[in-house]
Write an enzyme that holds these catalytic residues in place. Sequence first.
Site, PDB file in Angstrom:
ATOM      1  N   ILE A 240     -14.779  -5.740   3.622  1.00 62.61           N
ATOM      2  CA  ILE A 240     -16.013  -5.032   3.997  1.00 62.61           C
ATOM      3  C   ILE A 240     -16.865  -4.760   2.755  1.00 62.61           C
ATOM      4  CG2 ILE A 240     -16.984  -3.056   5.236  1.00 62.61           C
ATOM      5  CD1 ILE A 240     -14.222  -2.727   6.595  1.00 62.61           C
TER       6      ILE A 240
ATOM      7  N   THR B  84      -6.339  -6.088  -6.158  1.00 61.13           N
ATOM      8  CA  THR B  84      -4.990  -6.195  -5.595  1.00 61.13           C
ATOM      9  C   THR B  84      -4.908  -7.535  -4.864  1.00 61.13           C
ATOM     10  OG1 THR B  84      -5.623  -5.304  -3.441  1.00 61.13           O
ATOM     11  CG2 THR B  84      -5.005  -3.698  -5.142  1.00 61.13           C
TER      12      THR B  84
ATOM     13  N   ILE C 200      -9.032   3.088  -8.813  1.00 60.37           N
ATOM     14  CA  ILE C 200      -9.699   4.357  -8.495  1.00 60.37           C
ATOM     15  C   ILE C 200      -8.801   5.562  -8.813  1.00 60.37           C
ATOM     16  CG2 ILE C 200     -11.309   3.441  -6.767  1.00 60.37           C
ATOM     17  CD1 ILE C 200      -9.483   4.758  -4.590  1.00 60.37           C
TER      18      ILE C 200
ATOM     19  N   THR D 187     -11.691   5.807   8.746  1.00 54.32           N
ATOM     20  CA  THR D 187     -11.388   4.873   9.836  1.00 54.32           C
ATOM     21  C   THR D 187     -11.155   5.608  11.153  1.00 54.32           C
ATOM     22  OG1 THR D 187      -9.615   3.419  10.654  1.00 54.32           O
ATOM     23  CG2 THR D 187      -9.015   4.914   8.907  1.00 54.32           C
ATOM     24  N   ASP D 188     -11.349   4.905  12.251  1.00 54.87           N
ATOM     25  CA  ASP D 188     -11.069   5.523  13.561  1.00 54.87           C
ATOM     26  C   ASP D 188      -9.577   5.801  13.732  1.00 54.87           C
ATOM     27  OD1 ASP D 188     -10.178   2.887  13.953  1.00 54.87           O
ATOM     28  OD2 ASP D 188     -11.280   2.570  15.819  1.00 54.87           O
ATOM     29  N   GLU D 189      -8.746   5.152  12.893  1.00 55.75           N
ATOM     30  CA  GLU D 189      -7.297   5.318  13.052  1.00 55.75           C
ATOM     31  C   GLU D 189      -6.844   6.738  12.721  1.00 55.75           C
ATOM     32  OE1 GLU D 189      -4.920   2.032  11.782  1.00 55.75           O
ATOM     33  OE2 GLU D 189      -6.560   0.604  12.067  1.00 55.75           O
TER      34      GLU D 189
ATOM     35  N   TYR E 257      -0.463   4.308   6.920  1.00 52.98           N
ATOM     36  CA  TYR E 257      -1.834   3.946   6.541  1.00 52.98           C
ATOM     37  C   TYR E 257      -2.824   4.993   7.054  1.00 52.98           C
ATOM     38  CZ  TYR E 257      -6.490   1.854   7.130  1.00 52.98           C
ATOM     39  OH  TYR E 257      -7.851   1.647   7.138  1.00 52.98           O
TER      40      TYR E 257
ATOM     41  N   LYS F  68      -5.216   7.653   5.020  1.00 50.59           N
ATOM     42  CA  LYS F  68      -6.680   7.665   5.173  1.00 50.59           C
ATOM     43  C   LYS F  68      -7.169   9.037   5.631  1.00 50.59           C
ATOM     44  CE  LYS F  68      -9.341   4.785   4.804  1.00 50.59           C
ATOM     45  NZ  LYS F  68     -10.143   4.370   3.621  1.00 50.59           N
TER      46      LYS F  68
ATOM     47  N   ASN G 258     -12.252  -1.202  14.235  1.00 54.14           N
ATOM     48  CA  ASN G 258     -11.742  -2.455  13.650  1.00 54.14           C
ATOM     49  C   ASN G 258     -12.866  -3.439  13.357  1.00 54.14           C
ATOM     50  OD1 ASN G 258      -9.263  -1.323  14.934  1.00 54.14           O
ATOM     51  ND2 ASN G 258      -8.408  -3.249  14.180  1.00 54.14           N
TER      52      ASN G 258
ATOM     53  N   PRO H 175       1.668 -14.711  16.517  1.00 51.50           N
ATOM     54  CA  PRO H 175       2.636 -13.670  16.855  1.00 51.50           C
ATOM     55  C   PRO H 175       1.973 -12.426  17.456  1.00 51.50           C
ATOM     56  CG  PRO H 175       2.221 -13.687  14.485  1.00 51.50           C
ATOM     57  CD  PRO H 175       1.389 -14.791  15.066  1.00 51.50           C
TER      58      PRO H 175
HETATM   59  P1  NAD Z   1      -9.483  -4.920   2.066  1.00 48.70           P
HETATM   60  O1  NAD Z   1      -8.010  -4.720   2.103  1.00 48.70           O
HETATM   61  O2  NAD Z   1     -10.043  -6.245   2.474  1.00 48.70           O
HETATM   62  O3  NAD Z   1     -10.035  -4.628   0.599  1.00 48.70           O
HETATM   63  C1  NAD Z   1      -9.667  -3.512  -0.142  1.00 48.70           C
HETATM   64  C2  NAD Z   1     -10.248  -3.658  -1.550  1.00 48.70           C
HETATM   65  O4  NAD Z   1      -9.900  -2.489  -2.306  1.00 48.70           O
HETATM   66  C3  NAD Z   1      -9.698  -4.862  -2.316  1.00 48.70           C
HETATM   67  O5  NAD Z   1     -10.749  -5.520  -2.994  1.00 48.70           O
HETATM   68  C4  NAD Z   1      -8.723  -4.232  -3.311  1.00 48.70           C
HETATM   69  O6  NAD Z   1      -8.579  -4.981  -4.510  1.00 48.70           O
HETATM   70  C5  NAD Z   1      -9.391  -2.883  -3.567  1.00 48.70           C
HETATM   71  N1  NAD Z   1      -8.442  -1.854  -4.020  1.00 48.70           N
HETATM   72  C6  NAD Z   1      -7.247  -1.521  -3.476  1.00 48.70           C
HETATM   73  N2  NAD Z   1      -6.666  -0.532  -4.178  1.00 48.70           N
HETATM   74  C7  NAD Z   1      -7.528  -0.206  -5.187  1.00 48.70           C
HETATM   75  C8  NAD Z   1      -7.502   0.753  -6.218  1.00 48.70           C
HETATM   76  N3  NAD Z   1      -6.462   1.573  -6.382  1.00 48.70           N
HETATM   77  N4  NAD Z   1      -8.557   0.825  -7.057  1.00 48.70           N
HETATM   78  C9  NAD Z   1      -9.620  -0.014  -6.921  1.00 48.70           C
HETATM   79  N5  NAD Z   1      -9.696  -0.955  -5.968  1.00 48.70           N
HETATM   80  C10 NAD Z   1      -8.657  -1.048  -5.091  1.00 48.70           C
HETATM   81  O7  NAD Z   1     -10.083  -3.746   2.947  1.00 48.70           O
HETATM   82  P2  NAD Z   1     -11.286  -3.723   3.998  1.00 48.70           P
HETATM   83  O8  NAD Z   1     -10.794  -4.199   5.298  1.00 48.70           O
HETATM   84  O9  NAD Z   1     -12.485  -4.340   3.387  1.00 48.70           O
HETATM   85  O10 NAD Z   1     -11.500  -2.146   4.140  1.00 48.70           O
HETATM   86  C11 NAD Z   1     -12.401  -1.448   3.268  1.00 48.70           C
HETATM   87  C12 NAD Z   1     -12.406   0.018   3.624  1.00 48.70           C
HETATM   88  O11 NAD Z   1     -12.797   0.212   4.974  1.00 48.70           O
HETATM   89  C13 NAD Z   1     -11.033   0.692   3.495  1.00 48.70           C
HETATM   90  O12 NAD Z   1     -11.208   1.980   2.958  1.00 48.70           O
HETATM   91  C14 NAD Z   1     -10.536   0.761   4.938  1.00 48.70           C
HETATM   92  O13 NAD Z   1      -9.625   1.836   5.112  1.00 48.70           O
HETATM   93  C15 NAD Z   1     -11.838   0.978   5.669  1.00 48.70           C
HETATM   94  N6  NAD Z   1     -11.860   0.503   7.070  1.00 48.70           N
HETATM   95  C16 NAD Z   1     -11.492  -0.777   7.361  1.00 48.70           C
HETATM   96  C17 NAD Z   1     -11.559  -1.235   8.666  1.00 48.70           C
HETATM   97  C18 NAD Z   1     -11.179  -2.652   9.008  1.00 48.70           C
HETATM   98  O14 NAD Z   1     -11.133  -2.991  10.194  1.00 48.70           O
HETATM   99  N7  NAD Z   1     -10.935  -3.539   8.058  1.00 48.70           N
HETATM  100  C19 NAD Z   1     -12.004  -0.374   9.685  1.00 48.70           C
HETATM  101  C20 NAD Z   1     -12.384   0.943   9.350  1.00 48.70           C
HETATM  102  C21 NAD Z   1     -12.321   1.353   8.027  1.00 48.70           C
HETATM  103  P1  TYD Z   2      -4.652  -5.287  12.726  1.00 47.57           P
HETATM  104  O1  TYD Z   2      -5.624  -6.392  12.494  1.00 47.57           O
HETATM  105  O2  TYD Z   2      -3.451  -5.190  11.861  1.00 47.57           O
HETATM  106  O3  TYD Z   2      -5.494  -3.920  12.711  1.00 47.57           O
HETATM  107  P2  TYD Z   2      -5.027  -2.408  13.063  1.00 47.57           P
HETATM  108  O4  TYD Z   2      -3.581  -2.366  13.275  1.00 47.57           O
HETATM  109  O5  TYD Z   2      -5.429  -1.683  11.818  1.00 47.57           O
HETATM  110  O6  TYD Z   2      -5.810  -2.034  14.270  1.00 47.57           O
HETATM  111  O7  TYD Z   2      -4.136  -5.363  14.224  1.00 47.57           O
HETATM  112  C1  TYD Z   2      -5.015  -5.316  15.325  1.00 47.57           C
HETATM  113  C2  TYD Z   2      -4.177  -5.341  16.582  1.00 47.57           C
HETATM  114  O8  TYD Z   2      -3.497  -6.600  16.667  1.00 47.57           O
HETATM  115  C3  TYD Z   2      -3.081  -4.281  16.585  1.00 47.57           C
HETATM  116  O9  TYD Z   2      -2.931  -3.780  17.917  1.00 47.57           O
HETATM  117  C4  TYD Z   2      -1.829  -5.047  16.188  1.00 47.57           C
HETATM  118  C5  TYD Z   2      -2.086  -6.444  16.730  1.00 47.57           C
HETATM  119  N1  TYD Z   2      -1.478  -7.552  15.939  1.00 47.57           N
HETATM  120  C6  TYD Z   2      -0.664  -8.493  16.579  1.00 47.57           C
HETATM  121  O10 TYD Z   2      -0.435  -8.443  17.806  1.00 47.57           O
HETATM  122  N2  TYD Z   2      -0.110  -9.491  15.818  1.00 47.57           N
HETATM  123  C7  TYD Z   2      -0.331  -9.591  14.477  1.00 47.57           C
HETATM  124  O11 TYD Z   2       0.231 -10.512  13.816  1.00 47.57           O
HETATM  125  C8  TYD Z   2      -1.177  -8.619  13.831  1.00 47.57           C
HETATM  126  C9  TYD Z   2      -1.436  -8.696  12.362  1.00 47.57           C
HETATM  127  C10 TYD Z   2      -1.736  -7.626  14.618  1.00 47.57           C
END
Ligand code: NAD
Ligand code: TYD
Length: 339
Positions: free
Chosen positions: A14, A38, A62, A128-130, A152, A156, A181, A207
């Site tokens: 994101i 990472t 961070i 996050t909504d989680e 997780y 958060k 998500n 899976p």
């Molecule tokens: P991502 O896992 O793709 O990327 C995370 C980034 O953070 C990576 O570039 C990683 O190198 C960096 N990072 C991790 N630990 C670090 C640290 N200690 N210091 C500096 N950088 C660090 O994650 P994403 O899916 O892009 O999510 C971004 C943010 O949005 C997160 O805070 C996540 O909780 C939140 N979020 C994600 C979703 C989703 O569906 N992906 C939904 C709601 C909120």
């Molecule tokens: P995920 O992308 O891991 O997001 P989150 O758990 O943070 O919502 O998973 C989305 C949904 O898909 C969740 O209900 C778990 C399911 N899932 C599978 O069924 N198989 C998989 O291999 C993964 C990674 C997720």
Amino acid sequence: MFKNIMVTGGAGFIGSNFVRLIINERKDYNVINYDKLTYAGNLENLDDIKNNDRYTFVKGDIADFERVSETLKKYDIDVIINFAAETHVDRSIMGAVDFIKTDVEGVYVLLEAARLRGGLKRFIQISTDEVYGSVEIGYSKETDTLMPRNPYSASKAGGDRIAYSFFATYNMDVIITRASNNYGPYQYPEKLIPLFITNAIEGMSLPLYGDGLNIRDWLFVEDHCRAILFLLENGENGEVYNIGGGNLHTNIEITKKILEYMNKPETLIKPVKDRIGHDRRYALDSSKLEKLGWQPQMSFEQGLKFTIDWYCKNERWWRKLKNQDFKEYYKKQYIDREK
Ligand code: NAD
Ligand code: TYD
């Protein structure tokens, strides 16, 4: 209004979409991408803008107070948008230390370093909504109780409330966003949608956990990034904003849609043992943000097709990520799931 924006985690999914959006659409902002790189951080996500004069990359953690303080000073940072986090629920179940370090302590370090330096005009914590936990019926509102149920989401929730405490206690300008998500280009292929698309391309099985009936509210990443930019410029200090896509789907529905669009057989679906503590459903009420003027633009049907096409066209990008380390992670994560 703002000048030097520190985007933490800008090399992730994101964060990189957000950095691109702001570089392309806000010519008077400088962006400092602060990222630890990472396994989930990938500078190739930003190849197209890496030479832009308004973009700088700084490698850093961070949770490293010295490095954060030095960066705030050197670039005269006036906004921090904190995307940096450990983000994968399944990995947090295997071990949560890095989650607590980054998603809780890291948020504190960013805020404390900014507070001691002074001059920060806005801090946005990407939550996050989680954090609401599993919501079997209805839609979560910003005022609902937080009931995170896995390491997780619990981490958060810690970061979310630490950010709020710096508003309530020290009067810092803090906004908290809770998005649903995300899906779209540049998502690391461990998450549901990119994992299933890339596995299908590779002819590997998909899976599907448990009965496949868990529900998530899917939000196209660009819609999410636009909501954050909107809140940077229009959000109210001390407020929490839900950002939902309004697309509630079961995992099995999504899996079937992916296979149908890719013209692959449903025999690729492999039901496996459920994730432990698997949240059944997330659903957001985003009316607070929508009343201010933001709305998601992308329909799920269109967004999913766009995303599938993107992964088909960008094999070079994701094949590199499905490397030896990924294969080892995959084996560990999925080997015991055979039903
Ligand atoms: P991502 O896992 O793709 O990327 C995370 C980034 O953070 C990576 O570039 C990683 O190198 C960096 N990072 C991790 N630990 C670090 C640290 N200690 N210091 C500096 N950088 C660090 O994650 P994403 O899916 O892009 O999510 C971004 C943010 O949005 C997160 O805070 C996540 O909780 C939140 N979020 C994600 C979703 C989703 O569906 N992906 C939904 C709601 C909120
Ligand atoms: P995920 O992308 O891991 O997001 P989150 O758990 O943070 O919502 O998973 C989305 C949904 O898909 C969740 O209900 C778990 C399911 N899932 C599978 O069924 N198989 C998989 O291999 C993964 C990674 C997720």
